[in-house]
Structure formats: structure tokens, C-alpha cells
Write a protein that holds these residues in place. Sequence first.
Motif, mmCIF file in Angstrom:
data_model
loop_
_atom_site.group_PDB
_atom_site.id
_atom_site.type_symbol
_atom_site.label_atom_id
_atom_site.label_comp_id
_atom_site.label_asym_id
_atom_site.label_seq_id
_atom_site.Cartn_x
_atom_site.Cartn_y
_atom_site.Cartn_z
ATOM 1 N N THR A 1 -19.066 -20.754 17.662
ATOM 2 C CA THR A 1 -19.148 -19.303 17.828
ATOM 3 C C THR A 1 -20.564 -18.820 17.514
ATOM 4 O O THR A 1 -21.297 -19.443 16.738
ATOM 5 C CB THR A 1 -18.146 -18.593 16.909
ATOM 6 N N HIS A 2 -20.913 -17.729 18.130
ATOM 7 C CA HIS A 2 -22.249 -17.136 17.964
ATOM 8 C C HIS A 2 -22.122 -15.660 17.606
ATOM 9 O O HIS A 2 -22.412 -14.788 18.433
ATOM 10 C CB HIS A 2 -23.060 -17.309 19.249
ATOM 11 N N PRO A 3 -21.698 -15.390 16.387
ATOM 12 C CA PRO A 3 -21.527 -13.996 15.998
ATOM 13 C C PRO A 3 -22.838 -13.234 16.184
ATOM 14 O O PRO A 3 -23.903 -13.736 15.812
ATOM 15 C CB PRO A 3 -21.149 -14.070 14.519
ATOM 16 N N GLY A 4 -22.739 -12.085 16.781
ATOM 17 C CA GLY A 4 -23.935 -11.244 16.927
ATOM 18 C C GLY A 4 -24.703 -11.471 18.208
ATOM 19 O O GLY A 4 -25.540 -10.654 18.581
ATOM 20 N N ALA A 5 -24.421 -12.576 18.944
ATOM 21 C CA ALA A 5 -25.204 -12.834 20.164
ATOM 22 C C ALA A 5 -24.837 -11.843 21.271
ATOM 23 O O ALA A 5 -25.709 -11.331 21.978
ATOM 24 C CB ALA A 5 -24.959 -14.262 20.639
ATOM 25 N N ALA A 6 -23.572 -11.585 21.436
ATOM 26 C CA ALA A 6 -23.104 -10.649 22.468
ATOM 27 C C ALA A 6 -21.843 -9.989 21.931
ATOM 28 O O ALA A 6 -20.743 -10.217 22.428
ATOM 29 C CB ALA A 6 -22.818 -11.394 23.777
ATOM 30 N N PRO A 7 -21.984 -9.154 20.889
ATOM 31 C CA PRO A 7 -20.780 -8.602 20.256
ATOM 32 C C PRO A 7 -20.006 -7.689 21.212
ATOM 33 O O PRO A 7 -20.606 -7.008 22.039
ATOM 34 C CB PRO A 7 -21.319 -7.818 19.056
ATOM 35 N N LEU A 8 -18.710 -7.695 21.049
ATOM 36 C CA LEU A 8 -17.855 -6.851 21.880
ATOM 37 C C LEU A 8 -18.267 -5.381 21.742
ATOM 38 O O LEU A 8 -18.190 -4.609 22.702
ATOM 39 C CB LEU A 8 -16.396 -7.035 21.451
ATOM 40 N N SER A 9 -18.720 -5.001 20.562
ATOM 41 C CA SER A 9 -19.116 -3.605 20.336
ATOM 42 C C SER A 9 -20.305 -3.210 21.196
ATOM 43 O O SER A 9 -20.563 -2.027 21.405
ATOM 44 C CB SER A 9 -19.455 -3.389 18.856
ATOM 45 N N VAL A 10 -21.033 -4.195 21.709
ATOM 46 C CA VAL A 10 -22.162 -3.918 22.607
ATOM 47 C C VAL A 10 -21.772 -4.175 24.061
ATOM 48 O O VAL A 10 -22.022 -3.360 24.945
ATOM 49 C CB VAL A 10 -23.383 -4.798 22.226
ATOM 50 N N VAL A 11 -21.118 -5.305 24.310
ATOM 51 C CA VAL A 11 -20.803 -5.686 25.704
ATOM 52 C C VAL A 11 -19.663 -4.827 26.250
ATOM 53 O O VAL A 11 -19.693 -4.406 27.403
ATOM 54 C CB VAL A 11 -20.434 -7.180 25.798
ATOM 55 N N SER A 12 -18.684 -4.539 25.428
ATOM 56 C CA SER A 12 -17.483 -3.900 25.966
ATOM 57 C C SER A 12 -16.774 -3.030 24.936
ATOM 58 O O SER A 12 -15.612 -3.275 24.599
ATOM 59 C CB SER A 12 -16.543 -5.007 26.467
ATOM 60 N N PRO A 13 -17.444 -1.970 24.450
ATOM 61 C CA PRO A 13 -16.817 -1.162 23.390
ATOM 62 C C PRO A 13 -15.497 -0.531 23.812
ATOM 63 O O PRO A 13 -14.620 -0.299 22.976
ATOM 64 C CB PRO A 13 -17.861 -0.077 23.077
ATOM 65 N N HIS A 14 -15.324 -0.274 25.130
ATOM 66 C CA HIS A 14 -14.066 0.377 25.540
ATOM 67 C C HIS A 14 -12.861 -0.512 25.207
ATOM 68 O O HIS A 14 -11.769 -0.016 24.962
ATOM 69 C CB HIS A 14 -14.084 0.699 27.043
ATOM 70 N N PHE A 15 -13.081 -1.830 25.175
ATOM 71 C CA PHE A 15 -11.962 -2.737 24.892
ATOM 72 C C PHE A 15 -11.554 -2.643 23.420
ATOM 73 O O PHE A 15 -10.397 -2.851 23.079
ATOM 74 C CB PHE A 15 -12.337 -4.176 25.262
ATOM 75 N N GLU A 16 -12.515 -2.304 22.574
ATOM 76 C CA GLU A 16 -12.164 -2.103 21.167
ATOM 77 C C GLU A 16 -11.254 -0.890 21.029
ATOM 78 O O GLU A 16 -10.316 -0.875 20.249
ATOM 79 C CB GLU A 16 -13.434 -1.925 20.332
ATOM 80 N N SER A 17 -11.575 0.145 21.831
ATOM 81 C CA SER A 17 -10.731 1.335 21.757
ATOM 82 C C SER A 17 -9.342 1.047 22.331
ATOM 83 O O SER A 17 -8.329 1.488 21.787
ATOM 84 C CB SER A 17 -11.458 2.495 22.472
ATOM 85 N N TYR A 18 -9.282 0.246 23.399
ATOM 86 C CA TYR A 18 -7.993 -0.070 24.025
ATOM 87 C C TYR A 18 -7.127 -0.940 23.112
ATOM 88 O O TYR A 18 -5.900 -0.941 23.232
ATOM 89 C CB TYR A 18 -8.241 -0.798 25.353
ATOM 90 N N THR A 19 -7.768 -1.691 22.229
ATOM 91 C CA THR A 19 -7.007 -2.573 21.338
ATOM 92 C C THR A 19 -6.990 -2.036 19.904
ATOM 93 O O THR A 19 -6.749 -2.790 18.962
ATOM 94 C CB THR A 19 -7.589 -4.006 21.352
ATOM 95 N N SER A 20 -7.266 -0.725 19.762
ATOM 96 C CA SER A 20 -7.229 -0.139 18.419
ATOM 97 C C SER A 20 -5.784 -0.149 17.895
ATOM 98 O O SER A 20 -4.827 -0.233 18.671
ATOM 99 C CB SER A 20 -7.737 1.305 18.469
ATOM 100 N N TYR A 21 -5.673 -0.017 16.592
ATOM 101 C CA TYR A 21 -4.345 -0.055 15.966
ATOM 102 C C TYR A 21 -3.426 1.012 16.565
ATOM 103 O O TYR A 21 -2.285 0.749 16.941
ATOM 104 C CB TYR A 21 -4.492 0.149 14.450
ATOM 105 N N GLU A 22 -3.967 2.221 16.684
ATOM 106 C CA GLU A 22 -3.163 3.340 17.185
ATOM 107 C C GLU A 22 -2.650 3.047 18.594
ATOM 108 O O GLU A 22 -1.503 3.304 18.938
ATOM 109 C CB GLU A 22 -4.035 4.611 17.151
ATOM 110 N N ARG A 23 -3.517 2.462 19.391
ATOM 111 C CA ARG A 23 -3.176 2.205 20.799
ATOM 112 C C ARG A 23 -2.160 1.066 20.936
ATOM 113 O O ARG A 23 -1.287 1.104 21.795
ATOM 114 C CB ARG A 23 -4.478 1.870 21.513
ATOM 115 N N LEU A 24 -2.318 0.056 20.076
ATOM 116 C CA LEU A 24 -1.368 -1.056 20.131
ATOM 117 C C LEU A 24 0.000 -0.622 19.614
ATOM 118 O O LEU A 24 1.039 -1.077 20.082
ATOM 119 C CB LEU A 24 -1.878 -2.240 19.306
ATOM 120 N N ARG A 25 -0.028 0.304 18.654
ATOM 121 C CA ARG A 25 1.232 0.768 18.052
ATOM 122 C C ARG A 25 2.045 1.585 19.050
ATOM 123 O O ARG A 25 3.255 1.457 19.142
ATOM 124 C CB ARG A 25 0.900 1.607 16.809
ATOM 125 N N ARG A 26 1.344 2.450 19.802
ATOM 126 C CA ARG A 26 2.040 3.280 20.811
ATOM 127 C C ARG A 26 1.319 3.096 22.135
ATOM 128 O O ARG A 26 0.492 3.920 22.530
ATOM 129 C CB ARG A 26 2.005 4.761 20.413
#
Length: 406
Positions: free
Chosen positions: A158-183
Motif C-alpha cells: 500500500t502507498h498511503p498518501g500517494a493518491a488518497p481517495l480524499s483527493v482522487v474521489s471525495p464524492h465517494f467518501e460522501s456516498y459511503t458516509s455513515y449517514e448514507r450507509l445507514r439510510r
Amino acid sequence: MILTPITPDRSRRVACAADMPSTVASIPRGRMAQILAEVGERARAARFEIAPNPAVGAALVAADGSILAEGRHLVYGGPHAEIEALRAYRATGRPMADVHTLAITLEPCSTTGKTPACTDAIIKSGIKRVAIADLDPDPRHRGRALAILGEHGIEVETHPGAAPLSVVSPHFESYTSYERLRRPRPWLIAKWAQTRSGHLSPPEDVGEGRWISSPESLREVQLLRSHVDAIVTGVGTVVADDPRLTVRFPAGLDRPPLRVVLDTELRTPPDARIFRPAERGEAGGPVYILCRAGANGVRHRELLAAGARVHPLRPGADGRVHLRESLEWMWRFGVRRALLETGPTLLSSYFEAGFVDQVRIYTGNVNGGRGDSLATLLAGTKLLERSDREVGPDAVLEAFVGRSSR
Ligand SMILES: NC(=O)c1ccc[n+]([C@@H]2O[C@H](COP(=O)([O-])OP(=O)(O)OC[C@H]3O[C@@H](n4cnc5c(N)ncnc54)[C@H](OP(=O)(O)O)[C@@H]3O)[C@@H](O)[C@H]2O)c1
């Protein structure tokens, strides 16, 4: 440290990326991190086409650190990045033995969704090493692919920090947030065409036809429709425009999007064009009408006879169709990506409820207009990762919608 094999015991917490520094023999870590950052940056270009899926880039790398082939996830429902990279490499005719490492910006999927699990394809390919920049944020999948690959004797680093999801694809973090997964609810893309003043209906004297946007834009919208699971509209649009909400020229479309009308009191005319059989060169999904429980029984029967599937839902606080229920109902029907193509009333309601995730707005070469302008609503909306481009004579704005605007 080479992480092979990772424990086969799935119940054990798999360490997060930051916990797992490692190296793959003979390709310097710095070079691998550079490759991951580069493919991640290029993968971002498709972010609006594939959301809510993550933007992901992959590369097959030779022992000297050169990229042999590259792939990205380009189309919602289409092949994932690692599959595209493998396909591109196979097309070169070179043997798999020349591949040292498969580099992927995000942990591969390990379950079958719209496409088969990528872990299976990686295992079958004979690749011996995989380098991953970030882990799947969904706690149900996080680290699972690493364990599966490890069980099959594939070295994983693994290469933490090389291409973090928060940079490459932040929308996916929002789609997989706790609130979103719960409902869970579908990813909602609001698409509309507006005049320069933000009106969705052109002035009476716009001239030939009633379109604000150009034929080039209308063609793009057809493509967008073919990459969603449902098209959602309000009865105001059905009554005013009598739209078909079909996909024209749907090459390879095996399941056309559902057509969903929010219609509290069942005002949809039973002879609306939406109920007519698909014509040659177009495809239309089943028509669902969401109404208030207890709405107009006579019309209910007429609409069923016209071919509609009518689903009563409990009303929201304003007495109209409950918006969260409408989305949760769609989710239960397998809708994961929905396209909102409607007038200013329903658009504003979904925006104000905080349910719009993404926008695609066509501004045509037209001044003025009728009805409510969406200019004020748009000015108060936090737009993330905004992209502006042109198609034909129209300006196109695409963006994700930020949480603070909700
Ligand atoms: N330029 C574009 O991209 C575009 C696209 C589509 C339409 N249009 C134009 O927009 C105009 C129609 O817009 P519109 O605003 O009158 O209609 P609309 O937004 O398409 O539909 C609104 C109707 O949806 C129903 N609805 C059900 N639940 C609702 C809820 N929770 N919140 C809000 N509405 C709910 C309401 O009728 P009930 O209360 O009776 O259910 C409401 O009147 C037409 O002129 C059309 O040409 C433009």
C-alpha cells in the motif's frame, strides 16, 4: 514489508492503509507513488460520468518502473479501472510475465455488482503483485480485497498518501458516509437546461421548437439517460411538456431506466405520451407514479389501465409526495443512480431537502424566460469540483453538491 498473505480470517480487522508501509522488490516506492498519483489524476476526469462510483485509475507496471498499460473507470456500470488496464495490456500482445505490478488507486472490488468482482479478474490474470493507494472506505468491504488477494499468494503493498481517495474521489467518501450507509438512497443528479437568466422555460418568442439547449446538448443528455437507473420528474412537467423520458438510440442498453413521476393527487393524464409503446430506436423503462396514499381512486385505475405502476407513499409535511420516501422507494427497486429531469418546483424541493448530489446544467443561448428562475437557488448552492465546458453553443456546468448547502 510485503503483506502476503494477509490473514484469511475475515473477522479480523484489516489494518488501514496508514498502518501498512511496504515495498515491492525492484520498483522504488517513490516511483510507484508517482505512478499512482498520475493515474489517479487522470482518472478524475471521468468523475461526473461514474459517480457515485469512485474515480479509479490503474496501471500495469514493468520491473523498470515504466507503465505498460493503463485503465480508468470511465462509464457508470462499465468495466472498472483494473479490468480496463488488463484489457489494454492484452491488446498489446505482450506476455503477462512482463508485468511486475498492477498499481490501483483504490482497493479493488471484491463483490459482484454491475460488473464481476475485480479480485477474481486479478487472480485469474496471473499477476503476482498489486500496489494500492487507498482502501475502500465502506466498512463492509474495507481491506477485504487485500485479504482475498493475499490468500491467493498475491503480494500486496500500500502507498498511503500517494493518491488518497480524499483527493482522487471525495464524492465517494460522501456516498459511503455513515449517514448514507445507514439510510441508503440513490445518487441524485439534477440536470436541467436554463436560459441565461436561469429560467427553465424559454420565453414565448424563443422561436422554432421549445428547446433552450442545442441538439448537441440534447444528444449528451440521451447518453446520460442511458447511464442511470431511473429518470425522475414531477407531474408539472408531465402536464406541461408531455415528455417520453425514453433513451433514444440506446446501443447496448439492456435495461432502460425506470421512469418515475411524483404526482401527489394523480393528475397525470392517462393518455400521456409517457405510456405509449417505445418507438423504433428508443427504449423506455416501466413508468412508476408515486402518489399520496388515498389519492383519486378512479384515476388510479385509469393509470393502471394505461400501463402505469402506481405506488402510494405517505405524504411529507407539505402534503406532497415524501421526498426521502421517494428515494428510499427507488433504492428498494434497485436504483442507485437517478437523473432528476423536472421543473423548478420539484427541483427546488429536492435541493432544499438536501438530496441533490450532483448537477449538470446546460445554459443555452437564450435570454429571459417564463416561470421561476433557479439563479438564486444555484447561487446558494455549494458546488464542489466544478467543471465548466462548452457543447455546441451551450455552456455546461457540472459539479458535486456540497453538504453545507443543505
Ligand atoms: N429546462 C428544463 O430542463 C426543464 C425540465 C423539465 C421541465 N421544465 C419546465 O418546467 C415547467 C414545469 O415545472 P413545474 O415546476 O411546474 O413542475 P415540476 O417541478 O416538474 O413538477 C412539480 C409538481 O410535482 C409534484 N410533486 C409531488 N411531490 C412533490 C414534492 N415533494 N415537492 C414538489 N413537488 C412535488 C407537485 O404536484 P402535486 O402537488 O400535484 O403532486 C408539483 O406541482 C414546464 O414549463 C417545463 O417545460 C424545464
